[in-house]
Scaffold this motif. Structure first.
Motif, PDB file in Angstrom:
ATOM      1  N   UNK A 299      12.295  11.282   2.745  1.00  0.00           N
ATOM      2  CA  UNK A 299      12.616  11.253   1.312  1.00  0.00           C
ATOM      3  C   UNK A 299      14.108  11.469   1.095  1.00  0.00           C
ATOM      4  N   UNK A 300      14.660  12.444   1.816  1.00  0.00           N
ATOM      5  CA  UNK A 300      16.089  12.739   1.683  1.00  0.00           C
ATOM      6  C   UNK A 300      16.916  11.551   2.164  1.00  0.00           C
ATOM      7  N   UNK A 301      16.468  10.941   3.261  1.00  0.00           N
ATOM      8  CA  UNK A 301      17.196   9.768   3.794  1.00  0.00           C
ATOM      9  C   UNK A 301      17.187   8.624   2.783  1.00  0.00           C
ATOM     10  N   UNK A 302      15.998   8.375   2.212  1.00  0.00           N
ATOM     11  CA  UNK A 302      15.900   7.302   1.214  1.00  0.00           C
ATOM     12  C   UNK A 302      16.784   7.604   0.000  1.00  0.00           C
ATOM     13  N   UNK A 303      16.825   8.881  -0.372  1.00  0.00           N
ATOM     14  CA  UNK A 303      17.597   9.264  -1.563  1.00  0.00           C
ATOM     15  C   UNK A 303      19.069   8.915  -1.406  1.00  0.00           C
ATOM     16  N   UNK A 304      19.564   8.995  -0.158  1.00  0.00           N
ATOM     17  CA  UNK A 304      20.978   8.689   0.069  1.00  0.00           C
ATOM     18  C   UNK A 304      21.328   7.264  -0.331  1.00  0.00           C
ATOM     19  N   UNK A 305      20.308   6.396  -0.284  1.00  0.00           N
ATOM     20  CA  UNK A 305      20.596   4.995  -0.597  1.00  0.00           C
ATOM     21  C   UNK A 305      20.360   4.661  -2.072  1.00  0.00           C
ATOM     22  N   UNK A 306      19.786   5.605  -2.782  1.00  0.00           N
ATOM     23  CA  UNK A 306      19.480   5.299  -4.194  1.00  0.00           C
ATOM     24  C   UNK A 306      20.693   5.554  -5.079  1.00  0.00           C
ATOM     25  N   UNK A 307      20.779   4.790  -6.181  1.00  0.00           N
ATOM     26  CA  UNK A 307      21.964   4.916  -7.033  1.00  0.00           C
ATOM     27  C   UNK A 307      21.921   6.112  -7.983  1.00  0.00           C
ATOM     28  N   UNK A 308      23.061   6.784  -8.139  1.00  0.00           N
ATOM     29  CA  UNK A 308      23.216   7.761  -9.222  1.00  0.00           C
ATOM     30  C   UNK A 308      24.350   7.252 -10.100  1.00  0.00           C
ATOM     31  N   UNK A 309      24.028   7.112 -11.361  1.00  0.00           N
ATOM     32  CA  UNK A 309      25.005   6.639 -12.315  1.00  0.00           C
ATOM     33  C   UNK A 309      25.698   7.866 -12.907  1.00  0.00           C
ATOM     34  N   UNK A 310      26.963   8.060 -12.573  1.00  0.00           N
ATOM     35  CA  UNK A 310      27.669   9.232 -13.101  1.00  0.00           C
ATOM     36  C   UNK A 310      28.517   8.811 -14.298  1.00  0.00           C
ATOM     37  N   UNK A 311      28.252   9.433 -15.426  1.00  0.00           N
ATOM     38  CA  UNK A 311      28.963   9.067 -16.661  1.00  0.00           C
ATOM     39  C   UNK A 311      29.698  10.281 -17.195  1.00  0.00           C
ATOM     40  N   UNK A 312      30.854  10.033 -17.757  1.00  0.00           N
ATOM     41  CA  UNK A 312      31.495  11.121 -18.486  1.00  0.00           C
ATOM     42  C   UNK A 312      30.985  11.129 -19.912  1.00  0.00           C
ATOM     43  N   UNK A 313      30.887  12.314 -20.451  1.00  0.00           N
ATOM     44  CA  UNK A 313      30.365  12.421 -21.808  1.00  0.00           C
ATOM     45  C   UNK A 313      31.141  11.522 -22.774  1.00  0.00           C
ATOM     46  N   UNK A 314      32.435  11.429 -22.556  1.00  0.00           N
ATOM     47  CA  UNK A 314      33.252  10.636 -23.486  1.00  0.00           C
ATOM     48  C   UNK A 314      32.868   9.149 -23.463  1.00  0.00           C
ATOM     49  N   UNK A 315      32.200   8.721 -22.385  1.00  0.00           N
ATOM     50  CA  UNK A 315      31.767   7.319 -22.347  1.00  0.00           C
ATOM     51  C   UNK A 315      30.589   7.041 -23.270  1.00  0.00           C
ATOM     52  N   UNK A 316      29.820   8.061 -23.582  1.00  0.00           N
ATOM     53  CA  UNK A 316      28.667   7.782 -24.441  1.00  0.00           C
ATOM     54  C   UNK A 316      28.776   8.417 -25.829  1.00  0.00           C
ATOM     55  N   UNK A 317      29.730   9.317 -26.008  1.00  0.00           N
ATOM     56  CA  UNK A 317      29.817   9.967 -27.308  1.00  0.00           C
ATOM     57  C   UNK A 317      31.267  10.202 -27.682  1.00  0.00           C
TER      58      UNK A 317
END
Ligand SMILES: Cc1cc2nc3c(=O)[nH]c(=O)nc-3n(C[C@H](O)[C@H](O)[C@H](O)COP(=O)(O)OP(=O)(O)OC[C@H]3O[C@@H](n4cnc5c(N)ncnc54)[C@H](O)[C@@H]3O)c2cc1C
Ligand SMILES: Nc1ncnc2c1ncn2[C@@H]1O[C@H](COP(=O)(O)O)[C@@H](O)[C@H]1O
Lengths: 262, 325
Positions: A193-211
């Motif tokens: 599970x941990x290995x698979x997680x390394x390949x999955x995307x995390x979208x990192x946004x700054x608050x200023x991008x959405x508000x």
């Protein structure tokens, strides 16, 4: 497409000490141990089970600071398909609950979801607010303290617990559920599970991008003026006696005389 | 018109909850200092007898919306109706009970009204600007004070510590007509567990853990009956399927703050303690003298709970009959 938010909380004992020193800024402390809020693990587990029966994708959403990435990564290791981390300095100091609801509203309005699952409370700040407040801001129905759910087409049927018993209710999707302890037992994270997680995307946004600054500011947040750890010191007195009867009588005497109870 | 304090009442058509009277008494006391008027909102239909009793608790205005759709709690329509009452009554502070339904109502109201909000509060003070709210965090392990500077404060109060004090002057009854939409949530079934008094409000809580060994909690129920208390459980007992999830006490369950907590066959894990630290007196029954629960208890009995608890019931009965003589 369920989207359970993941809030990172630090382990109870340690954090109560560190916040005492610098109240309000828990997420900046390095030596704390961080875990996913246990209620959010329950929410995530339920989302994964729903995906297993009905398909769809599970996104773990979190508002935090750079350290929070570990929590989102862990959610991916449990099985979420993708993660979104909204970051800001205002996050994670026990006073962000209304802010979290407003931020999630802004984000979720742009992506659209069928079902949102949140924990019923965070075990640190325990404001109990984010779920129902978010549902209200999104104008979708909210069922809180869910102990069982079943989706049928566009409807979801839930059993929820209240102080005086249980209620079974039904509402159309999209909807928001808050999970009660006991809804399920969250799965363990495995090495694959941990290995698979390394390949999955995390979208990192700054608050200023959405508000914009006007909609989101620390005006939405309360100010902490004091934080006192309750000592919970108790000095144990054991009931003594040769038999159970004697011990029990001794206990009742103590409860009666020393503490005025009974 | 200066702003008012609004109390949201809870009732079952025939009777108001104890917390309602406590909340009103507290609001009355606060209004003495701040010169706010007090309004009580009664959702749904209510018997005239119950209403009469309410008038003696110090509300200046008792606001009714006698619509059958409000007879039982539904989050969306309550949010709709109560938020409009908040505005109509020009409320600066809204007090609710700390029940699960009022907790979620608080959150939704705050979102709709852009109000400040706190749940699990033990105290609220009005400041020149804003409010000072005391509440627990980390279960009951920490007590914090927050300052909120919103125009309106929504506070769900822990009422156990408050007294209910009737006051002079009878409230004026005001009937409001507000269109009530249909709820988006359909209630299919309601299972009221009459035997189970709400844990979060119980004065005495008896709880059982893995040491009970099975779903038969009858000795704890008998003990609870003797002490007028409620029965709770550890997570292990809930996970084993012996008790419903709503009976779980601790970090991921209910947080209790009774006068007396008796833990039977519970080891005393941190996550359990997080839910009971607010108890006035903790007593533990455990066969293991080194069980961690003892170090967080005021009183302990080492022994087999299947021997101690029945004995406790018997001795309590004898004790009570001695007291009555
Ligand atoms: C994220 C997380 C959240 C959690 N949240 C909670 C929570 O909200 N609430 C909670 O309770 N736990 C919670 N837990 C679980 C907690 O860590 C413990 O596992 C649990 O509380 C243990 O339950 P127990 O004391 O009943 O069982 P055990 O630890 O197994 O203890 C049983 C006790 O019974 C005693 N005993 C056995 N037989 C007898 C007898 N005949 N007479 C007398 N004594 C006897 C034993 O000596 C032992 O001390 C949580 C854990 C995690 C990881
Ligand atoms: N910073 C956060 N990031 C992600 N989810 C959060 C955050 N804060 C609160 N939540 C969600 O809202 C629930 C209730 O939290 P609270 O209102 O703080 O007690 C939690 O169980 C989470 O699911």
């Amino acid at each position: 497409m369920p989207a359970p938010p993941v809030r990172q909380v630090s382990t109870v004992e340690m954090n109560a000490d560190s916040i005492e020193k610098a109240f309000g800024s828990a997420l900046s402390s390095k030596k704390d141990q961080w875990i996913i809020n246990p209620h959010d693990e329950i929410a995530l587990e339920e989302a994964l089970q729903i995906r297993e029966t009905h398909g769809g994708t599970v996104t773990a959403l979190s508002f935090g600071k750079p350290v929070t990435e570990a929590a989102v990564r862990r959610a991916l290791a449990m099985g979420a398909d993708s993660g979104v981390l909204i970051m800001d300095e205002l996050a994670g100091n026990y006073r962000d609950f209304m802010l979290v609801a407003h931020i999630y509203r802004l984000y979720l309005e742009t992506v659209g979801v069928d079902l949102i699952l949140t924990g019923s409370k965070s075990v640190d700040g325990q404001s109990f607010l984010v779920g129902p407040a978010l549902a209200e801001l999104l104008s979708i129905p909210c069922i809180s303290m869910v102990v069982n759910q079943e989706i049928n087409g566009k409807m979801i049927r839930c059993r929820k617990s209240t102080e005086s018993g249980e209620i079974i209710m039904e509402t159309p999707l999209p909807a928001l559920l808050t999970t009660a302890g006991g809804l399920n037992t969250p799965r363990y994270v495995t090495i694959p599970g941990i290995k698979r997680a390394d390949k999955k995307p995390i979208d990192v946004l700054n608050l200023s991008e959405i508000a914009s600054n006007e909609t989101i500011s620390d005006r939405l947040m309360p100010e902490i003026v004091s934080f006192r750890r309750q000592r919970n010191k108790r000095s144990l007195k054991m009931a003594v006696g040769k038999s159970s009867e004697e011990k029990v009588r001794h206990l009742l005497d103590m409860l009666h005389e020393k503490s005025g109870i009974l | 018109m200066s702003s008012s304090i609004l109390v949201i009442t809870e009732h079952n058509q025939h009777r108001f909850s104890k917390s309602t009277f406590r909340l009103l008494s507290m609001a009355r006391e606060m209004s003495g200092k701040t010169k706010h008027s007090v309004s009580a909102f009664v959702p749904g239909r209510i018997s005239s007898k119950a209403l009469k009793k309410l008038t003696a608790y110090g509300a200046d205005r008792i606001v009714l919306v006698e619509n059958g759709k409000l007879d039982s709690f539904s989050l969306d329509i309550y949010t709709h109706v109560v938020s409009s009452i908040v505005l109509k009554e020009n409320a600066g502070i809204v007090f609710l009970n700390n029940s699960t339904s009022h907790q979620e109502l608080s959150a939704a109201l705050a979102a709709r009204l852009r109000a400040g909000c706190a749940i699990n509060c033990t105290d609220v003070q009005k400041l020149k600007k804003g409010f000072l709210v005391s509440k627990y965090m980390y279960g009951v392990k920490a007590k914090t004070k927050f300052k909120l500077s919103n125009k309106i404060l929504i506070a769900a109060m822990h009422t156990l510590e408050f007294k209910s004090i009737p006051s002079k002057g009878a409230g004026r009854i005001v009937k409001q007509i507000i269109p009530v939409p249909d709820s988006q949530v359909n209630i299919l079934e309601r299972n009221i567990d009459k035997s189970h008094s709400p844990l979060s409000r119980a004065k005495v809580v008896i709880s059982g853990g893995r040491g009970i060994g099975g779903p038969d909690f009858s000795i704890l129920e008998q003990l609870a009956k003797e002490l007028n208390g409620a029965v709770g459980a550890s997570r292990s007992a809930v996970d084993a399927g012996w008790r419903p999830a709503s009976h779980q006490i601790g970090q991921t369950g209910t947080i209790v703050s009774p006068d007396l907590y008796i833990a039977c066959g519970i080891s005393g894990a941190n996550q359990h303690l997080a839910g009971i630290a607010g108890s006035k007196i903790v007593a533990a029954v455990n066969k293991d003298a080194d069980a961690p629960i003892f170090s967080k208890s005021d009183y302990g009995i080492q022994g087999d709970l299947f021997e101690i608890v029945p004995c406790l019931i018997k001795e309590l009965k004898a004790f009570k009959s001695r007291q009555n003589h």
